[in-house]
Design an enzyme around this catalytic site. Sequence first.
Site, PDB file in Angstrom:
ATOM      1  N   LEU A 153       0.900  -0.670   0.082  1.00 22.81           N
ATOM      2  CA  LEU A 153       0.268  -0.083   0.165  1.00 22.81           C
ATOM      3  C   LEU A 153       0.445   1.434   0.484  1.00 22.81           C
ATOM      4  O   LEU A 153       0.553   2.241   1.456  1.00 22.81           O
ATOM      5  CB  LEU A 153      -1.156  -0.146   1.102  1.00 22.81           C
ATOM      6  CG  LEU A 153      -2.419   0.571   1.368  1.00 22.81           C
ATOM      7  CD1 LEU A 153      -3.155   0.476   0.014  1.00 22.81           C
ATOM      8  CD2 LEU A 153      -3.296   1.227   2.320  1.00 22.81           C
ATOM      9  N   GLY A 154       1.473   1.608  -0.837  1.00 26.66           N
ATOM     10  CA  GLY A 154       2.355   2.290  -1.290  1.00 26.66           C
ATOM     11  C   GLY A 154       1.775   3.846  -1.919  1.00 26.66           C
ATOM     12  O   GLY A 154       0.764   3.282  -2.246  1.00 26.66           O
ATOM     13  N   ARG A 155       2.075   4.364  -2.814  1.00 27.40           N
ATOM     14  CA  ARG A 155       1.234   6.036  -3.677  1.00 27.40           C
ATOM     15  C   ARG A 155       0.851   4.627  -4.605  1.00 27.40           C
ATOM     16  O   ARG A 155      -0.646   4.908  -4.828  1.00 27.40           O
ATOM     17  CB  ARG A 155       2.104   6.493  -4.377  1.00 27.40           C
ATOM     18  CG  ARG A 155       3.399   6.916  -3.196  1.00 27.40           C
ATOM     19  CD  ARG A 155       4.503   7.817  -4.660  1.00 27.40           C
ATOM     20  NE  ARG A 155       4.972   8.333  -3.888  1.00 27.40           N
ATOM     21  CZ  ARG A 155       6.571   8.326  -3.221  1.00 27.40           C
ATOM     22  NH1 ARG A 155       6.900   7.107  -3.917  1.00 27.40           N
ATOM     23  NH2 ARG A 155       7.400   8.970  -2.344  1.00 27.40           N
ATOM     24  N   ILE A 156       1.219   3.914  -5.058  1.00 32.90           N
ATOM     25  CA  ILE A 156       0.399   3.210  -6.583  1.00 32.90           C
ATOM     26  C   ILE A 156      -0.659   2.165  -5.737  1.00 32.90           C
ATOM     27  O   ILE A 156      -1.400   2.415  -5.946  1.00 32.90           O
ATOM     28  CB  ILE A 156       1.271   2.324  -7.652  1.00 32.90           C
ATOM     29  CG1 ILE A 156       2.195   3.356  -8.143  1.00 32.90           C
ATOM     30  CG2 ILE A 156       0.838   1.626  -7.981  1.00 32.90           C
ATOM     31  CD1 ILE A 156       3.400   2.711  -8.944  1.00 32.90           C
ATOM     32  N   ILE A 233       1.114  -5.615 -11.269  1.00 32.30           N
ATOM     33  CA  ILE A 233       1.579  -4.277 -11.896  1.00 32.30           C
ATOM     34  C   ILE A 233       2.971  -3.822 -11.069  1.00 32.30           C
ATOM     35  O   ILE A 233       2.984  -2.482 -11.083  1.00 32.30           O
ATOM     36  CB  ILE A 233       0.615  -3.066 -11.619  1.00 32.30           C
ATOM     37  CG1 ILE A 233      -0.147  -3.124 -10.521  1.00 32.30           C
ATOM     38  CG2 ILE A 233      -0.402  -3.019 -12.763  1.00 32.30           C
ATOM     39  CD1 ILE A 233      -1.232  -1.565 -10.536  1.00 32.30           C
ATOM     40  N   ARG A 235       6.595  -6.018  -9.849  1.00 34.48           N
ATOM     41  CA  ARG A 235       7.874  -6.691 -10.401  1.00 34.48           C
ATOM     42  C   ARG A 235       8.045  -7.498 -10.816  1.00 34.48           C
ATOM     43  O   ARG A 235       7.335  -8.689  -9.894  1.00 34.48           O
ATOM     44  CB  ARG A 235       9.327  -6.026  -9.232  1.00 34.48           C
ATOM     45  CG  ARG A 235       9.287  -4.220  -9.405  1.00 34.48           C
ATOM     46  CD  ARG A 235       9.311  -3.277 -10.620  1.00 34.48           C
ATOM     47  NE  ARG A 235      10.973  -3.985 -10.972  1.00 34.48           N
ATOM     48  CZ  ARG A 235      11.463  -3.021 -12.105  1.00 34.48           C
ATOM     49  NH1 ARG A 235      10.442  -1.837 -12.698  1.00 34.48           N
ATOM     50  NH2 ARG A 235      12.422  -3.098 -12.191  1.00 34.48           N
ATOM     51  N   ASP A 259       1.895  -7.282 -16.683  1.00 33.02           N
ATOM     52  CA  ASP A 259       1.759  -6.407 -16.953  1.00 33.02           C
ATOM     53  C   ASP A 259       3.852  -6.270 -17.251  1.00 33.02           C
ATOM     54  O   ASP A 259       4.251  -5.035 -17.573  1.00 33.02           O
ATOM     55  CB  ASP A 259       1.857  -4.798 -16.183  1.00 33.02           C
ATOM     56  CG  ASP A 259       2.621  -3.659 -17.349  1.00 33.02           C
ATOM     57  OD1 ASP A 259       2.107  -3.688 -18.947  1.00 33.02           O
ATOM     58  OD2 ASP A 259       2.427  -2.591 -16.644  1.00 33.02           O
ATOM     59  N   GLU A 264      11.582  -9.926 -19.757  1.00 34.12           N
ATOM     60  CA  GLU A 264      10.908  -9.615 -20.882  1.00 34.12           C
ATOM     61  C   GLU A 264      11.822  -8.577 -21.491  1.00 34.12           C
ATOM     62  O   GLU A 264      12.802  -8.777 -20.512  1.00 34.12           O
ATOM     63  CB  GLU A 264       9.502  -8.837 -20.604  1.00 34.12           C
ATOM     64  CG  GLU A 264      10.303  -7.155 -19.555  1.00 34.12           C
ATOM     65  CD  GLU A 264       9.751  -6.725 -18.658  1.00 34.12           C
ATOM     66  OE1 GLU A 264       9.622  -5.333 -18.578  1.00 34.12           O
ATOM     67  OE2 GLU A 264       8.190  -7.697 -18.335  1.00 34.12           O
ATOM     68  N   HIS A 282       4.757  -4.405 -20.346  1.00 29.89           N
ATOM     69  CA  HIS A 282       5.557  -3.938 -19.813  1.00 29.89           C
ATOM     70  C   HIS A 282       5.269  -1.978 -20.175  1.00 29.89           C
ATOM     71  O   HIS A 282       6.161  -0.917 -19.895  1.00 29.89           O
ATOM     72  CB  HIS A 282       6.978  -3.426 -19.029  1.00 29.89           C
ATOM     73  CG  HIS A 282       7.406  -3.363 -17.686  1.00 29.89           C
ATOM     74  ND1 HIS A 282       8.416  -3.432 -17.665  1.00 29.89           N
ATOM     75  CD2 HIS A 282       6.849  -2.706 -17.185  1.00 29.89           C
ATOM     76  CE1 HIS A 282       9.057  -2.800 -16.418  1.00 29.89           C
ATOM     77  NE2 HIS A 282       8.154  -2.618 -16.115  1.00 29.89           N
TER      78      HIS A 282
END
Length: 316
Positions: A153-156, A233, A235, A259, A264, A282
């Site tokens: 639960l960081g910014r994203i 979304i 890593r 993503d 990749e 990505h």
Amino acid sequence: MSRPQILQMGPYPAWDQEPLEQMFTMHRLFEAPDRAAFLAQHGAQVRGIATRGELGADAALIAACPRLEVISVYGVGTDAVDLAAARARGIKVTNTPDVLTEDVADLGVGMALALSRGMIGAEAWVRDGSWAAQGGYPLQRRLSGRRAGILGLGRIGMAVGRRLAAFGMPIAYSGRAPKADAPHGWTFLPDAVSLAQQSDLLVMALSATPETRHIVDARVLEALGADGMLVNISRAANLDEDALLDALEGGRIAGAALDVFEGEPALNPRFLALRNVVLQPHHASGTIETRRAMGQLMRDNLAAHFAGRALPSEVA
């Protein structure tokens, strides 16, 4: 006064490359046919590295640049930068947080919708004539009202949670500790397994560290269950892809939207044979607005360092 010399790890859009060339002497390592020879020729003069999240800067590269002062990352992820090697020499590391938060959250929720409603397959159903020949598309699952779990639960993660809450989804989350700024009613759970047990949709939005490698593994996927969906979304290293592929092929989870991938863009071909996945290249931050802002912040960090000013977004 001569311009600072910067080692460039990968290509940038023209709107970034041109100002970089005006401000600095750029050495394009990614174009060098012989990387070792290129570093031997230019490494001793390099004072900064301009890189991207997936390219980073490893210990060997840092060692090849004895005058290195700053590493500026175009992207939020710093897991590909050897932070310990940088800190040991007092090298500053910066990234581009905040400017990509909203676009990454948008794509994460869009992927969840596409997965739950079968939008990719449904569009093909129209295009290939199946709708006319066979009738309506097979029924899918709603997203509204189902239980959402946010891993990280960081910014994203916070931005994803707010969007999903607008769908009437109860929100649970997990991380190092409860967040004081988490909205009222959001539930903290202590680990990924307990979070998955309480989720119909599990969204991975955490940063990558050695401790989070494969944090979503077979145990977490088993806890998510046959009706559960996974969105990544964050890593690729945070997800055990072999365990995920086994679960998808065996019907032990309903589907996944991804993503990011190990190795990749050469992703595991097992993904391509699956119908219960949404695969993206990505590009969660891949809007003109965000990429311009990312490039500006990367350049601002470099410019601030060489002007002796405080760095706009130094990595702690």
